[in-house]
Design a protein around this motif. Structure first.
Motif, PDB file in Angstrom:
ATOM      1  N   VAL A   1      -7.988   9.210  27.374  1.00 51.75           N
ATOM      2  CA  VAL A   1      -6.965   8.698  26.453  1.00 51.75           C
ATOM      3  C   VAL A   1      -5.704   8.321  27.235  1.00 51.75           C
ATOM      4  CG1 VAL A   1      -5.402   9.319  24.564  1.00 51.75           C
ATOM      5  CG2 VAL A   1      -7.844   9.861  24.401  1.00 51.75           C
ATOM      6  N   ARG A   2      -5.317   9.168  28.172  1.00 52.74           N
ATOM      7  CA  ARG A   2      -4.147   8.856  28.997  1.00 52.74           C
ATOM      8  C   ARG A   2      -4.349   7.531  29.741  1.00 52.74           C
ATOM      9  NH1 ARG A   2      -3.218  11.833  33.793  1.00 52.74           N
ATOM     10  NH2 ARG A   2      -5.274  11.052  34.281  1.00 52.74           N
TER      11      ARG A   2
ATOM     12  N   ALA B   1      -5.030   4.507  26.688  1.00 58.80           N
ATOM     13  CA  ALA B   1      -4.280   4.447  25.429  1.00 58.80           C
ATOM     14  C   ALA B   1      -3.396   3.207  25.317  1.00 58.80           C
ATOM     15  CB  ALA B   1      -3.432   5.707  25.260  1.00 58.80           C
ATOM     16  N   PRO B   2      -3.215   2.747  24.078  1.00 57.67           N
ATOM     17  CA  PRO B   2      -3.965   3.203  22.899  1.00 57.67           C
ATOM     18  C   PRO B   2      -5.387   2.669  22.961  1.00 57.67           C
ATOM     19  CG  PRO B   2      -2.531   1.382  22.288  1.00 57.67           C
ATOM     20  CD  PRO B   2      -2.269   1.673  23.750  1.00 57.67           C
TER      21      PRO B   2
ATOM     22  N   VAL C   1      -3.154  14.807  20.719  1.00 61.83           N
ATOM     23  CA  VAL C   1      -3.375  13.368  20.544  1.00 61.83           C
ATOM     24  C   VAL C   1      -2.984  12.976  19.132  1.00 61.83           C
ATOM     25  CG1 VAL C   1      -5.301  13.285  22.208  1.00 61.83           C
ATOM     26  CG2 VAL C   1      -5.792  13.527  19.758  1.00 61.83           C
TER      27      VAL C   1
ATOM     28  N   ARG D   1      -3.968   9.824  16.199  1.00 58.44           N
ATOM     29  CA  ARG D   1      -4.805   8.680  15.832  1.00 58.44           C
ATOM     30  C   ARG D   1      -4.022   7.867  14.819  1.00 58.44           C
ATOM     31  NH1 ARG D   1     -10.576  11.741  14.979  1.00 58.44           N
ATOM     32  NH2 ARG D   1      -9.227  13.431  14.357  1.00 58.44           N
TER      33      ARG D   1
ATOM     34  N   ASP E   1      -5.285   0.905  14.978  1.00 59.84           N
ATOM     35  CA  ASP E   1      -5.270   0.146  16.228  1.00 59.84           C
ATOM     36  C   ASP E   1      -4.435  -1.114  16.034  1.00 59.84           C
ATOM     37  OD1 ASP E   1      -5.898  -1.537  18.422  1.00 59.84           O
ATOM     38  OD2 ASP E   1      -7.864  -0.596  18.637  1.00 59.84           O
TER      39      ASP E   1
ATOM     40  N   SER F   1      -3.901   8.026  21.122  1.00 64.09           N
ATOM     41  CA  SER F   1      -2.887   8.121  22.180  1.00 64.09           C
ATOM     42  C   SER F   1      -2.541   9.584  22.400  1.00 64.09           C
ATOM     43  CB  SER F   1      -1.614   7.366  21.781  1.00 64.09           C
ATOM     44  OG  SER F   1      -1.876   6.002  21.580  1.00 64.09           O
TER      45      SER F   1
END
Length: 146
Positions: free
Chosen positions: A48-49, A52-53, A83, A85, A88, A98
């Protein structure tokens, strides 16, 4: 004292690599547990890092985790405040994931713990041997240039 069973099996590189990998996973899992983190949770936080996103489906494909399992991991991470959500921005029908600031801080601690565990795994090797070992592992794993 009797010889260890399965000498033909135990002499295979695949057997020895498997044993080393199991030891490495155990060391990392123990180090992550000290941070109240599980292995797949750490993998997901790291991905995720880096991405992201990222849409959940893209995240799952990127790390090779079944969508059902990914949802469970993301639920755990979101419940812990690691995180978020949200829709998007590229496709509002999808969720993008993210890291939170706390997620980023925990990931930094987990990465350090994993590095220390890997240092413990490779402790019997000199620095030059570690470099050579990593180069050889990369060649035989098929991840060269990846």
């Amino acid at each position: 004292m009797a010889e260890a069973p399965l000498p033909a099996i135990r002499s295979l590189p695949s057997w020895i690599l498997g044993r080393a990998a199991a030891r490495g996973r155990a060391l990392v899992a123990e180090a992550l547990a000290a941070q109240d983190m599980k292995m797949w949770h750490h993998v997901v936080l790291s991905a995720v890092r880096d991405l992201a996103p990222v849409a959940q489906a893209d995240l799952g494909r990127g790390i090779g985790l079944d969508p059902k399992d990914l949802v469970g991991v993301l639920n755990d991470l979101q419940a812990a405040g690691l995180v978020v959500r949200a829709p998007d921005p590229r496709d509002r029908r999808k969720n993008a994931v993210s890291l939170t600031d706390e997620g980023a801080r925990l990931l930094t601690r987990c990465e350090e713990a994993a590095r220390e565990a890997n240092d413990a795994l490779l402790a019997p090797l000199s620095a030059a041997e570690r470099d050579q070992f990593m180069a050889l592992l990369t060649r035989i794993s098929g991840t060269e240039g990846v």
